[in-house]
Every structure is written in C-alpha cells, then in structure tokens.
Design an enzyme around this catalytic site. Structure first.
Site, PDB file in Angstrom:
ATOM      1  N   ASP A 174       1.006  -1.211   0.008  1.00 53.38           N
ATOM      2  CA  ASP A 174       0.083   0.057  -0.005  1.00 53.38           C
ATOM      3  C   ASP A 174       0.996   1.330   0.087  1.00 53.38           C
ATOM      4  O   ASP A 174       1.924   1.278   0.546  1.00 53.38           O
ATOM      5  CB  ASP A 174      -0.796  -0.056   1.105  1.00 53.38           C
ATOM      6  CG  ASP A 174      -1.820   1.058   1.407  1.00 53.38           C
ATOM      7  OD1 ASP A 174      -2.722   1.148   0.239  1.00 53.38           O
ATOM      8  OD2 ASP A 174      -1.788   1.722   2.365  1.00 53.38           O
ATOM      9  N   GLU A 178      14.560 -14.048   0.062  1.00 49.35           N
ATOM     10  CA  GLU A 178      14.845 -15.002   0.886  1.00 49.35           C
ATOM     11  C   GLU A 178      13.792 -16.245   0.651  1.00 49.35           C
ATOM     12  O   GLU A 178      14.064 -17.472   1.200  1.00 49.35           O
ATOM     13  CB  GLU A 178      14.858 -14.946   2.369  1.00 49.35           C
ATOM     14  CG  GLU A 178      15.856 -14.012   2.629  1.00 49.35           C
ATOM     15  CD  GLU A 178      15.738 -13.334   4.221  1.00 49.35           C
ATOM     16  OE1 GLU A 178      15.059 -14.059   4.929  1.00 49.35           O
ATOM     17  OE2 GLU A 178      16.355 -12.409   4.463  1.00 49.35           O
TER      18      GLU A 178
END
Length: 526
Positions: free
Chosen positions: A199, A249
């Site tokens: 957002d 990751e």
C-alpha cells in the site's frame, strides 16, 4: 496470471455478523476455481480498529477477529494452494493505527522522547503552537496534522498523517521501522503467503525539512507534479530494496506496489531488479472509453514495463475507484463497454487483476443512506465527497432480495441494492450470455494461448474511434468505441464481448460481419 482481488469484508460472510470473513473465502474457493483465476489478492485482514477498513493496522502480525485468526488464514492458504492458486496479502508500511503499541508509547512518553521518533511529531507554528507544522493536506480531506494532548494535560505537538488522523505516518529513517517490517514479512511468508501488495508504495519517504507545498499543488494522491514532497521521494527506493531483500529469501514470492506515479520514467524506477517485482500502473484504470485514450494508456504502461524490464500489470477497477460499469455510463451501455474493456485488458501481455464483482457486472451508482456511509473521506471532507463505499458493497450470490446469500443477516455492513437479483452468481452462472459467463470464457481462452514472448503489442490501422492490436503470439484484439458499426477485421473469431451481427457493412468486411459500437473481439488471423 489473472489475479482476483477480494475485499474480504464484502466477499462472503460465514458467521452471520453481516461482514465477510476468511472462512467465507474458504467456502468459496470452488467459485474461484470455476472462474478460472490463478490466485487472490486479499485486501487487509491484519488486526485493526477499522477506521480505514484495515489500512490502520494495530498489530501487523495478527489477523483481525472480524475475519478469523491466523489459523484460519493458514487454512485459506492451504485451500488455495491445493487448488493451485496463490495468495497475495495487503501490506501497509506507510503508517500504523493510533491503537498500535508504538503510538500509545509515543503519546505517553511526551515531546523529545525516543518513542516519538518512530513517527513525525513536530511542534506547531505560532506563539502558542496552535497552527499545523506545515500546509500539507490529507488525502482524505483536511490538514495532514493532528495535535495531541500531552501527558500533563496541555495542548502539545502535532503528528503527521497523510490519510486519516487514525493513521499516523511512520518515519522510515528510524531503524525500528524497518526492523519491525522485516519481522512482519517473515511472519506471513513463513505461514505460506506468496507475496504482498504494498500500500502507498510511493509514499514511504518524507523530506527532512517537511517544508510547505506550493499553494497550487493538488491534494490528490496521484503525483501531479514533482513539487509534491509527500510522494515519490528518492529515499523510498531504499525502503523497497530492504523489502525485496527479505522477500528474496523466499523463492517464488513477489511484491506488487501501489505506485501512483504518472511519468513512466519515474514509475519504472520502482521496478529496478532489486526493488518491486511488479507495480500497478493506473493509466488504463482511469482512461475514458475512447479509443485514443485507451491506446495512450496501454502505450504508457507498456513503455514503463519496457524501461523497467518488468511485466506490466492491468486493472480496470479496485476497492478505491468507481466500478467500470458505472464509470463507462451505467445500465446497458456501461455494461457493454465494461465487457468490451475486459477483452482488451485480458488480451494485453502481463498480469491482470480483476476486482470482486466485476465479473458480475456490478455497478456503483445507487444511493447509500448517509448514516450508513463508513469511508473516512465522507466525514473528513465535511460530507462533500461520498467516498468509496459504493465500490465495496457485498457480493450478491443467490436469491432475489438482499442479502442475496452473502450473509444470513439482513443487516450487512453496507446495504445491498434491491435491484441486484438479476446480477447474482446464481442468476448468471448458467446463462451463456451473462457477464460472468464472458469472464469465464475469456479467462479459459486466454489460458489456452501459448502466451506472448514480450510485453509489447503491434498496433493495426483502424477506423476512427476504433483500435486494434496484435500480440506476438498472433492473437488480435479489436475495440469499437465509436457510435457506428465498422467492418469486422479478417480472422477467425475466438470471442466477442457482444453479438456480432451481419449488416450493410458486411460486404466490406473480409469476414462478412461487423463490429458494433461498444464491442470488442478476439481474432486469430487466417
């Protein structure tokens, strides 16, 4: 991919409290499979007081009880993955709720404290400090500053909130802010979430001096010029590099940024290899139903994609904008145009986002009683702007009267129109001419294509008021936005947004057919 945005408060209510929830989504996974989408973007479900319906987060590592709990979200992830769909969560890194523990601590600690350094607390102007620190406006109306009462009971400092007063902006130059978001990202990714829609991705950095804006700068969230210091600051890119480092990751996870930045060169900076994977470019969302405007919007989005080397994203509506049926004219006209634009959108290379209810042809043109409005824009604008409630009304599933199977309660969190009986899933699912059937056919047809090799299209010559483009896999899309029929282009018709009658122009057409006004078609050249 075709991703489906779910506004969970309005999708399906499983417990009869009048508001949608995560179990309601789980119960409707079969519908998502039937529609044919590849995954879900889930609007905010983190713990929140709900001042801005989840975009004011009080605990970023918990699910709000309105929707369920963390285990319910885990079950939803499992259900979607079993159906070979992904789940993208909404992430709100620009601000917190005033009920977040950090903000409580900041209020209690007083001026000059380390607790206040996580936000933008400033002394006011004037001899008594009664004026805001600068002239920045809030997106929701009014000033972007609210004054607090200090622990000793006296009027004190002001804090910055680019949105509602219940949403204080975080200062991303403070190390705690980034460390906490790292923890939040790993919490949800470890749960199995496939990525995040970020957002206000262009607003996460503020200038050090917080200087006044020029008097003629617009209030709107969209960057209208480079003098608006609230948005698109250079430091925002460091934030996205940090987010990307964590997300990388987790192989396969992705980020989608809400980037209200107009100039394509500035927009493309958010898509550098170590920043966002994808970003919403809103040119097509805001384009009127005119061939020239639609082509310009497509070209600008593809150009941003080319500069960045990233796949483009497309959306005609979302939880913040007027639904396309209403935006294009309402009624039969608006529906025809929305159906035509769906074919344009799905023919374009890249990732497509569909907002819940668009597949039913829902409008947003009816009156909600003022005492039922919930969007903070309504109050913050002094009742001058209705806000976004009209595009967030619950989905009608079945039956002939509200609540149309959305809930067992007649008192839904927003009232549902009495005229939507013909727009329910039940009413459309077996009708081959319905908007729902068109969506299903279009998604299925698109999936069968080999897919484009590049994010580009080849434009054809077309009559005035029309456009036509070809993907590099050979599929042609033609759109008629004029008020007259035109000869249908050459090729095998794969799908049309409306009937393709024969007519006086048929003799001019190599296919012997015509493309009526407000209609689009997919063809494969012979």
């Amino acid at each position: 991919m075709v991703l489906y945005q779910i506004y969970p408060r309005s999708f399906a209510d499983s417990d009869g409290d009048g508001a949608g929830d995560l179990q309601g989504v789980i119960d409707r996974v079969g519908y998502l499979e039937l529609l044919g989408v590849d995954g879900v973007w889930l609007s905010p479900i983190m713990r929140s007081p709900g001042a801005d319906h989840g975009y004011d987060v009080s605990d970023p590592r918990d699910v709000d009880p309105l929707f369920g709990d963390v285990d319910t979200l885990r079950h939803l992830v499992e259900a979607l993955h079993a159906a070979r769909m992904v789940l993208i969560m909404d992430l709100v890194p620009n601000h917190t709720s005033v009920e977040h523990p950090w903000f409580d601590a900041a209020l209690a600690a007083g001026p000059g404290s380390p607790e206040r350094e996580r936000y933008f607390f400033r002394d006011g102007l004037g001899e008594d400090g009664s004026q805001p620190p600068n002239n920045w406006p809030s997106v929701f109306g009014g000033p972007a500053w609210t004054r607090v009462t200090e622990p000793d009971g006296t009027p004190g400092q002001w804090y910055l909130h680019l949105f509602a007063p219940e949403q204080p902006d975080l200062d991303w130059s403070h190390p705690d802010v980034g460390d906490d978001l790292d923890e939040t990202l790993r919490f949800w990714l470890d749960l199995g979430v496939d990525g995040f829609r970020i957002d206000v991705a262009h607003g996460l950095a503020k200038p050090d001096d917080l200087a006044d804006l020029p008097d003629d700068v617009e209030i709107a969230q969209l960057v209208v010029d480079q003098r608006d210091a609230r948005w698109d600051r250079p430091g925002v890119h460091d934030v996205h590099r940090r987010i990307r480092a964590v997300v990388d990751e987790y192989p396969g996870a992705a980020t989608f940024g809400e980037v209200w930045v107009g100039p394509v060169d500035r927009f493309a900076r958010y898509l550098r290899p170590d920043e966002l994977h994808f970003a919403f470019h809103f040119a097509l969302t805001g384009a009127p139903f005119e061939a020239g405007a639609v082509r310009e919007a497509i070209d600008s989005t593809l150009e941003a994609s080319r500069i960045a080397g990233s796949a483009p994203t497309w959306a005609l509506s979302n939880h913040d904008v007027v639904r396309e049926v209403t935006r294009y004219g309402n009624g039969t006209l608006g529906t025809a145009r929305a159906r035509a634009m769906l074919l344009v959108e799905l023919a374009l290379p890249g990732i497509t986002f569909l907002y819940e209810g668009s597949e039913l042809g829902l409008p947003s043109d009816y009156s909600i009683p003022h005492d039922r409005l919930t969007d903070p824009t309504w109050e913050r604008s002094g009742h001058a702007e209705m806000g976004r409630d009209h595009c967030r009304v619950p989905i009608p599933w079945e039956g002939s009267r509200p609540p149309y199977g959305f809930s067992t309660s007649d008192h839904t969190w927003l009232p549902m129109p009495a005229s939507w009986g013909c727009l329910t899933v039940e009413a459309q699912i077996e009708d081959p001419e319905s908007t729902l059937s068109l969506y299903r056919a279009a998604i299925e047809t698109r999936r069968a294509w080999p897919g484009p090799r590049s994010a580009s299209v080849e434009w054809y010559g077309a009559p005035s008021g029309c456009l036509a483009f070809r993907r590099d896999d050979g599929v042609v899309c033609a759109l008629n936005t004029s008020d007259r029929s035109v000869p249908l282009p050459r090729g095998e018709v794969l799908l049309s947004s409306g009937p393709l009658p024969s007519g006086p122009l048929a003799s001019e057409s190599p296919t012997g057919g015509v493309l009526p006004p407000d209609t689009a078609v997919w063809l494969r050249p012979h």
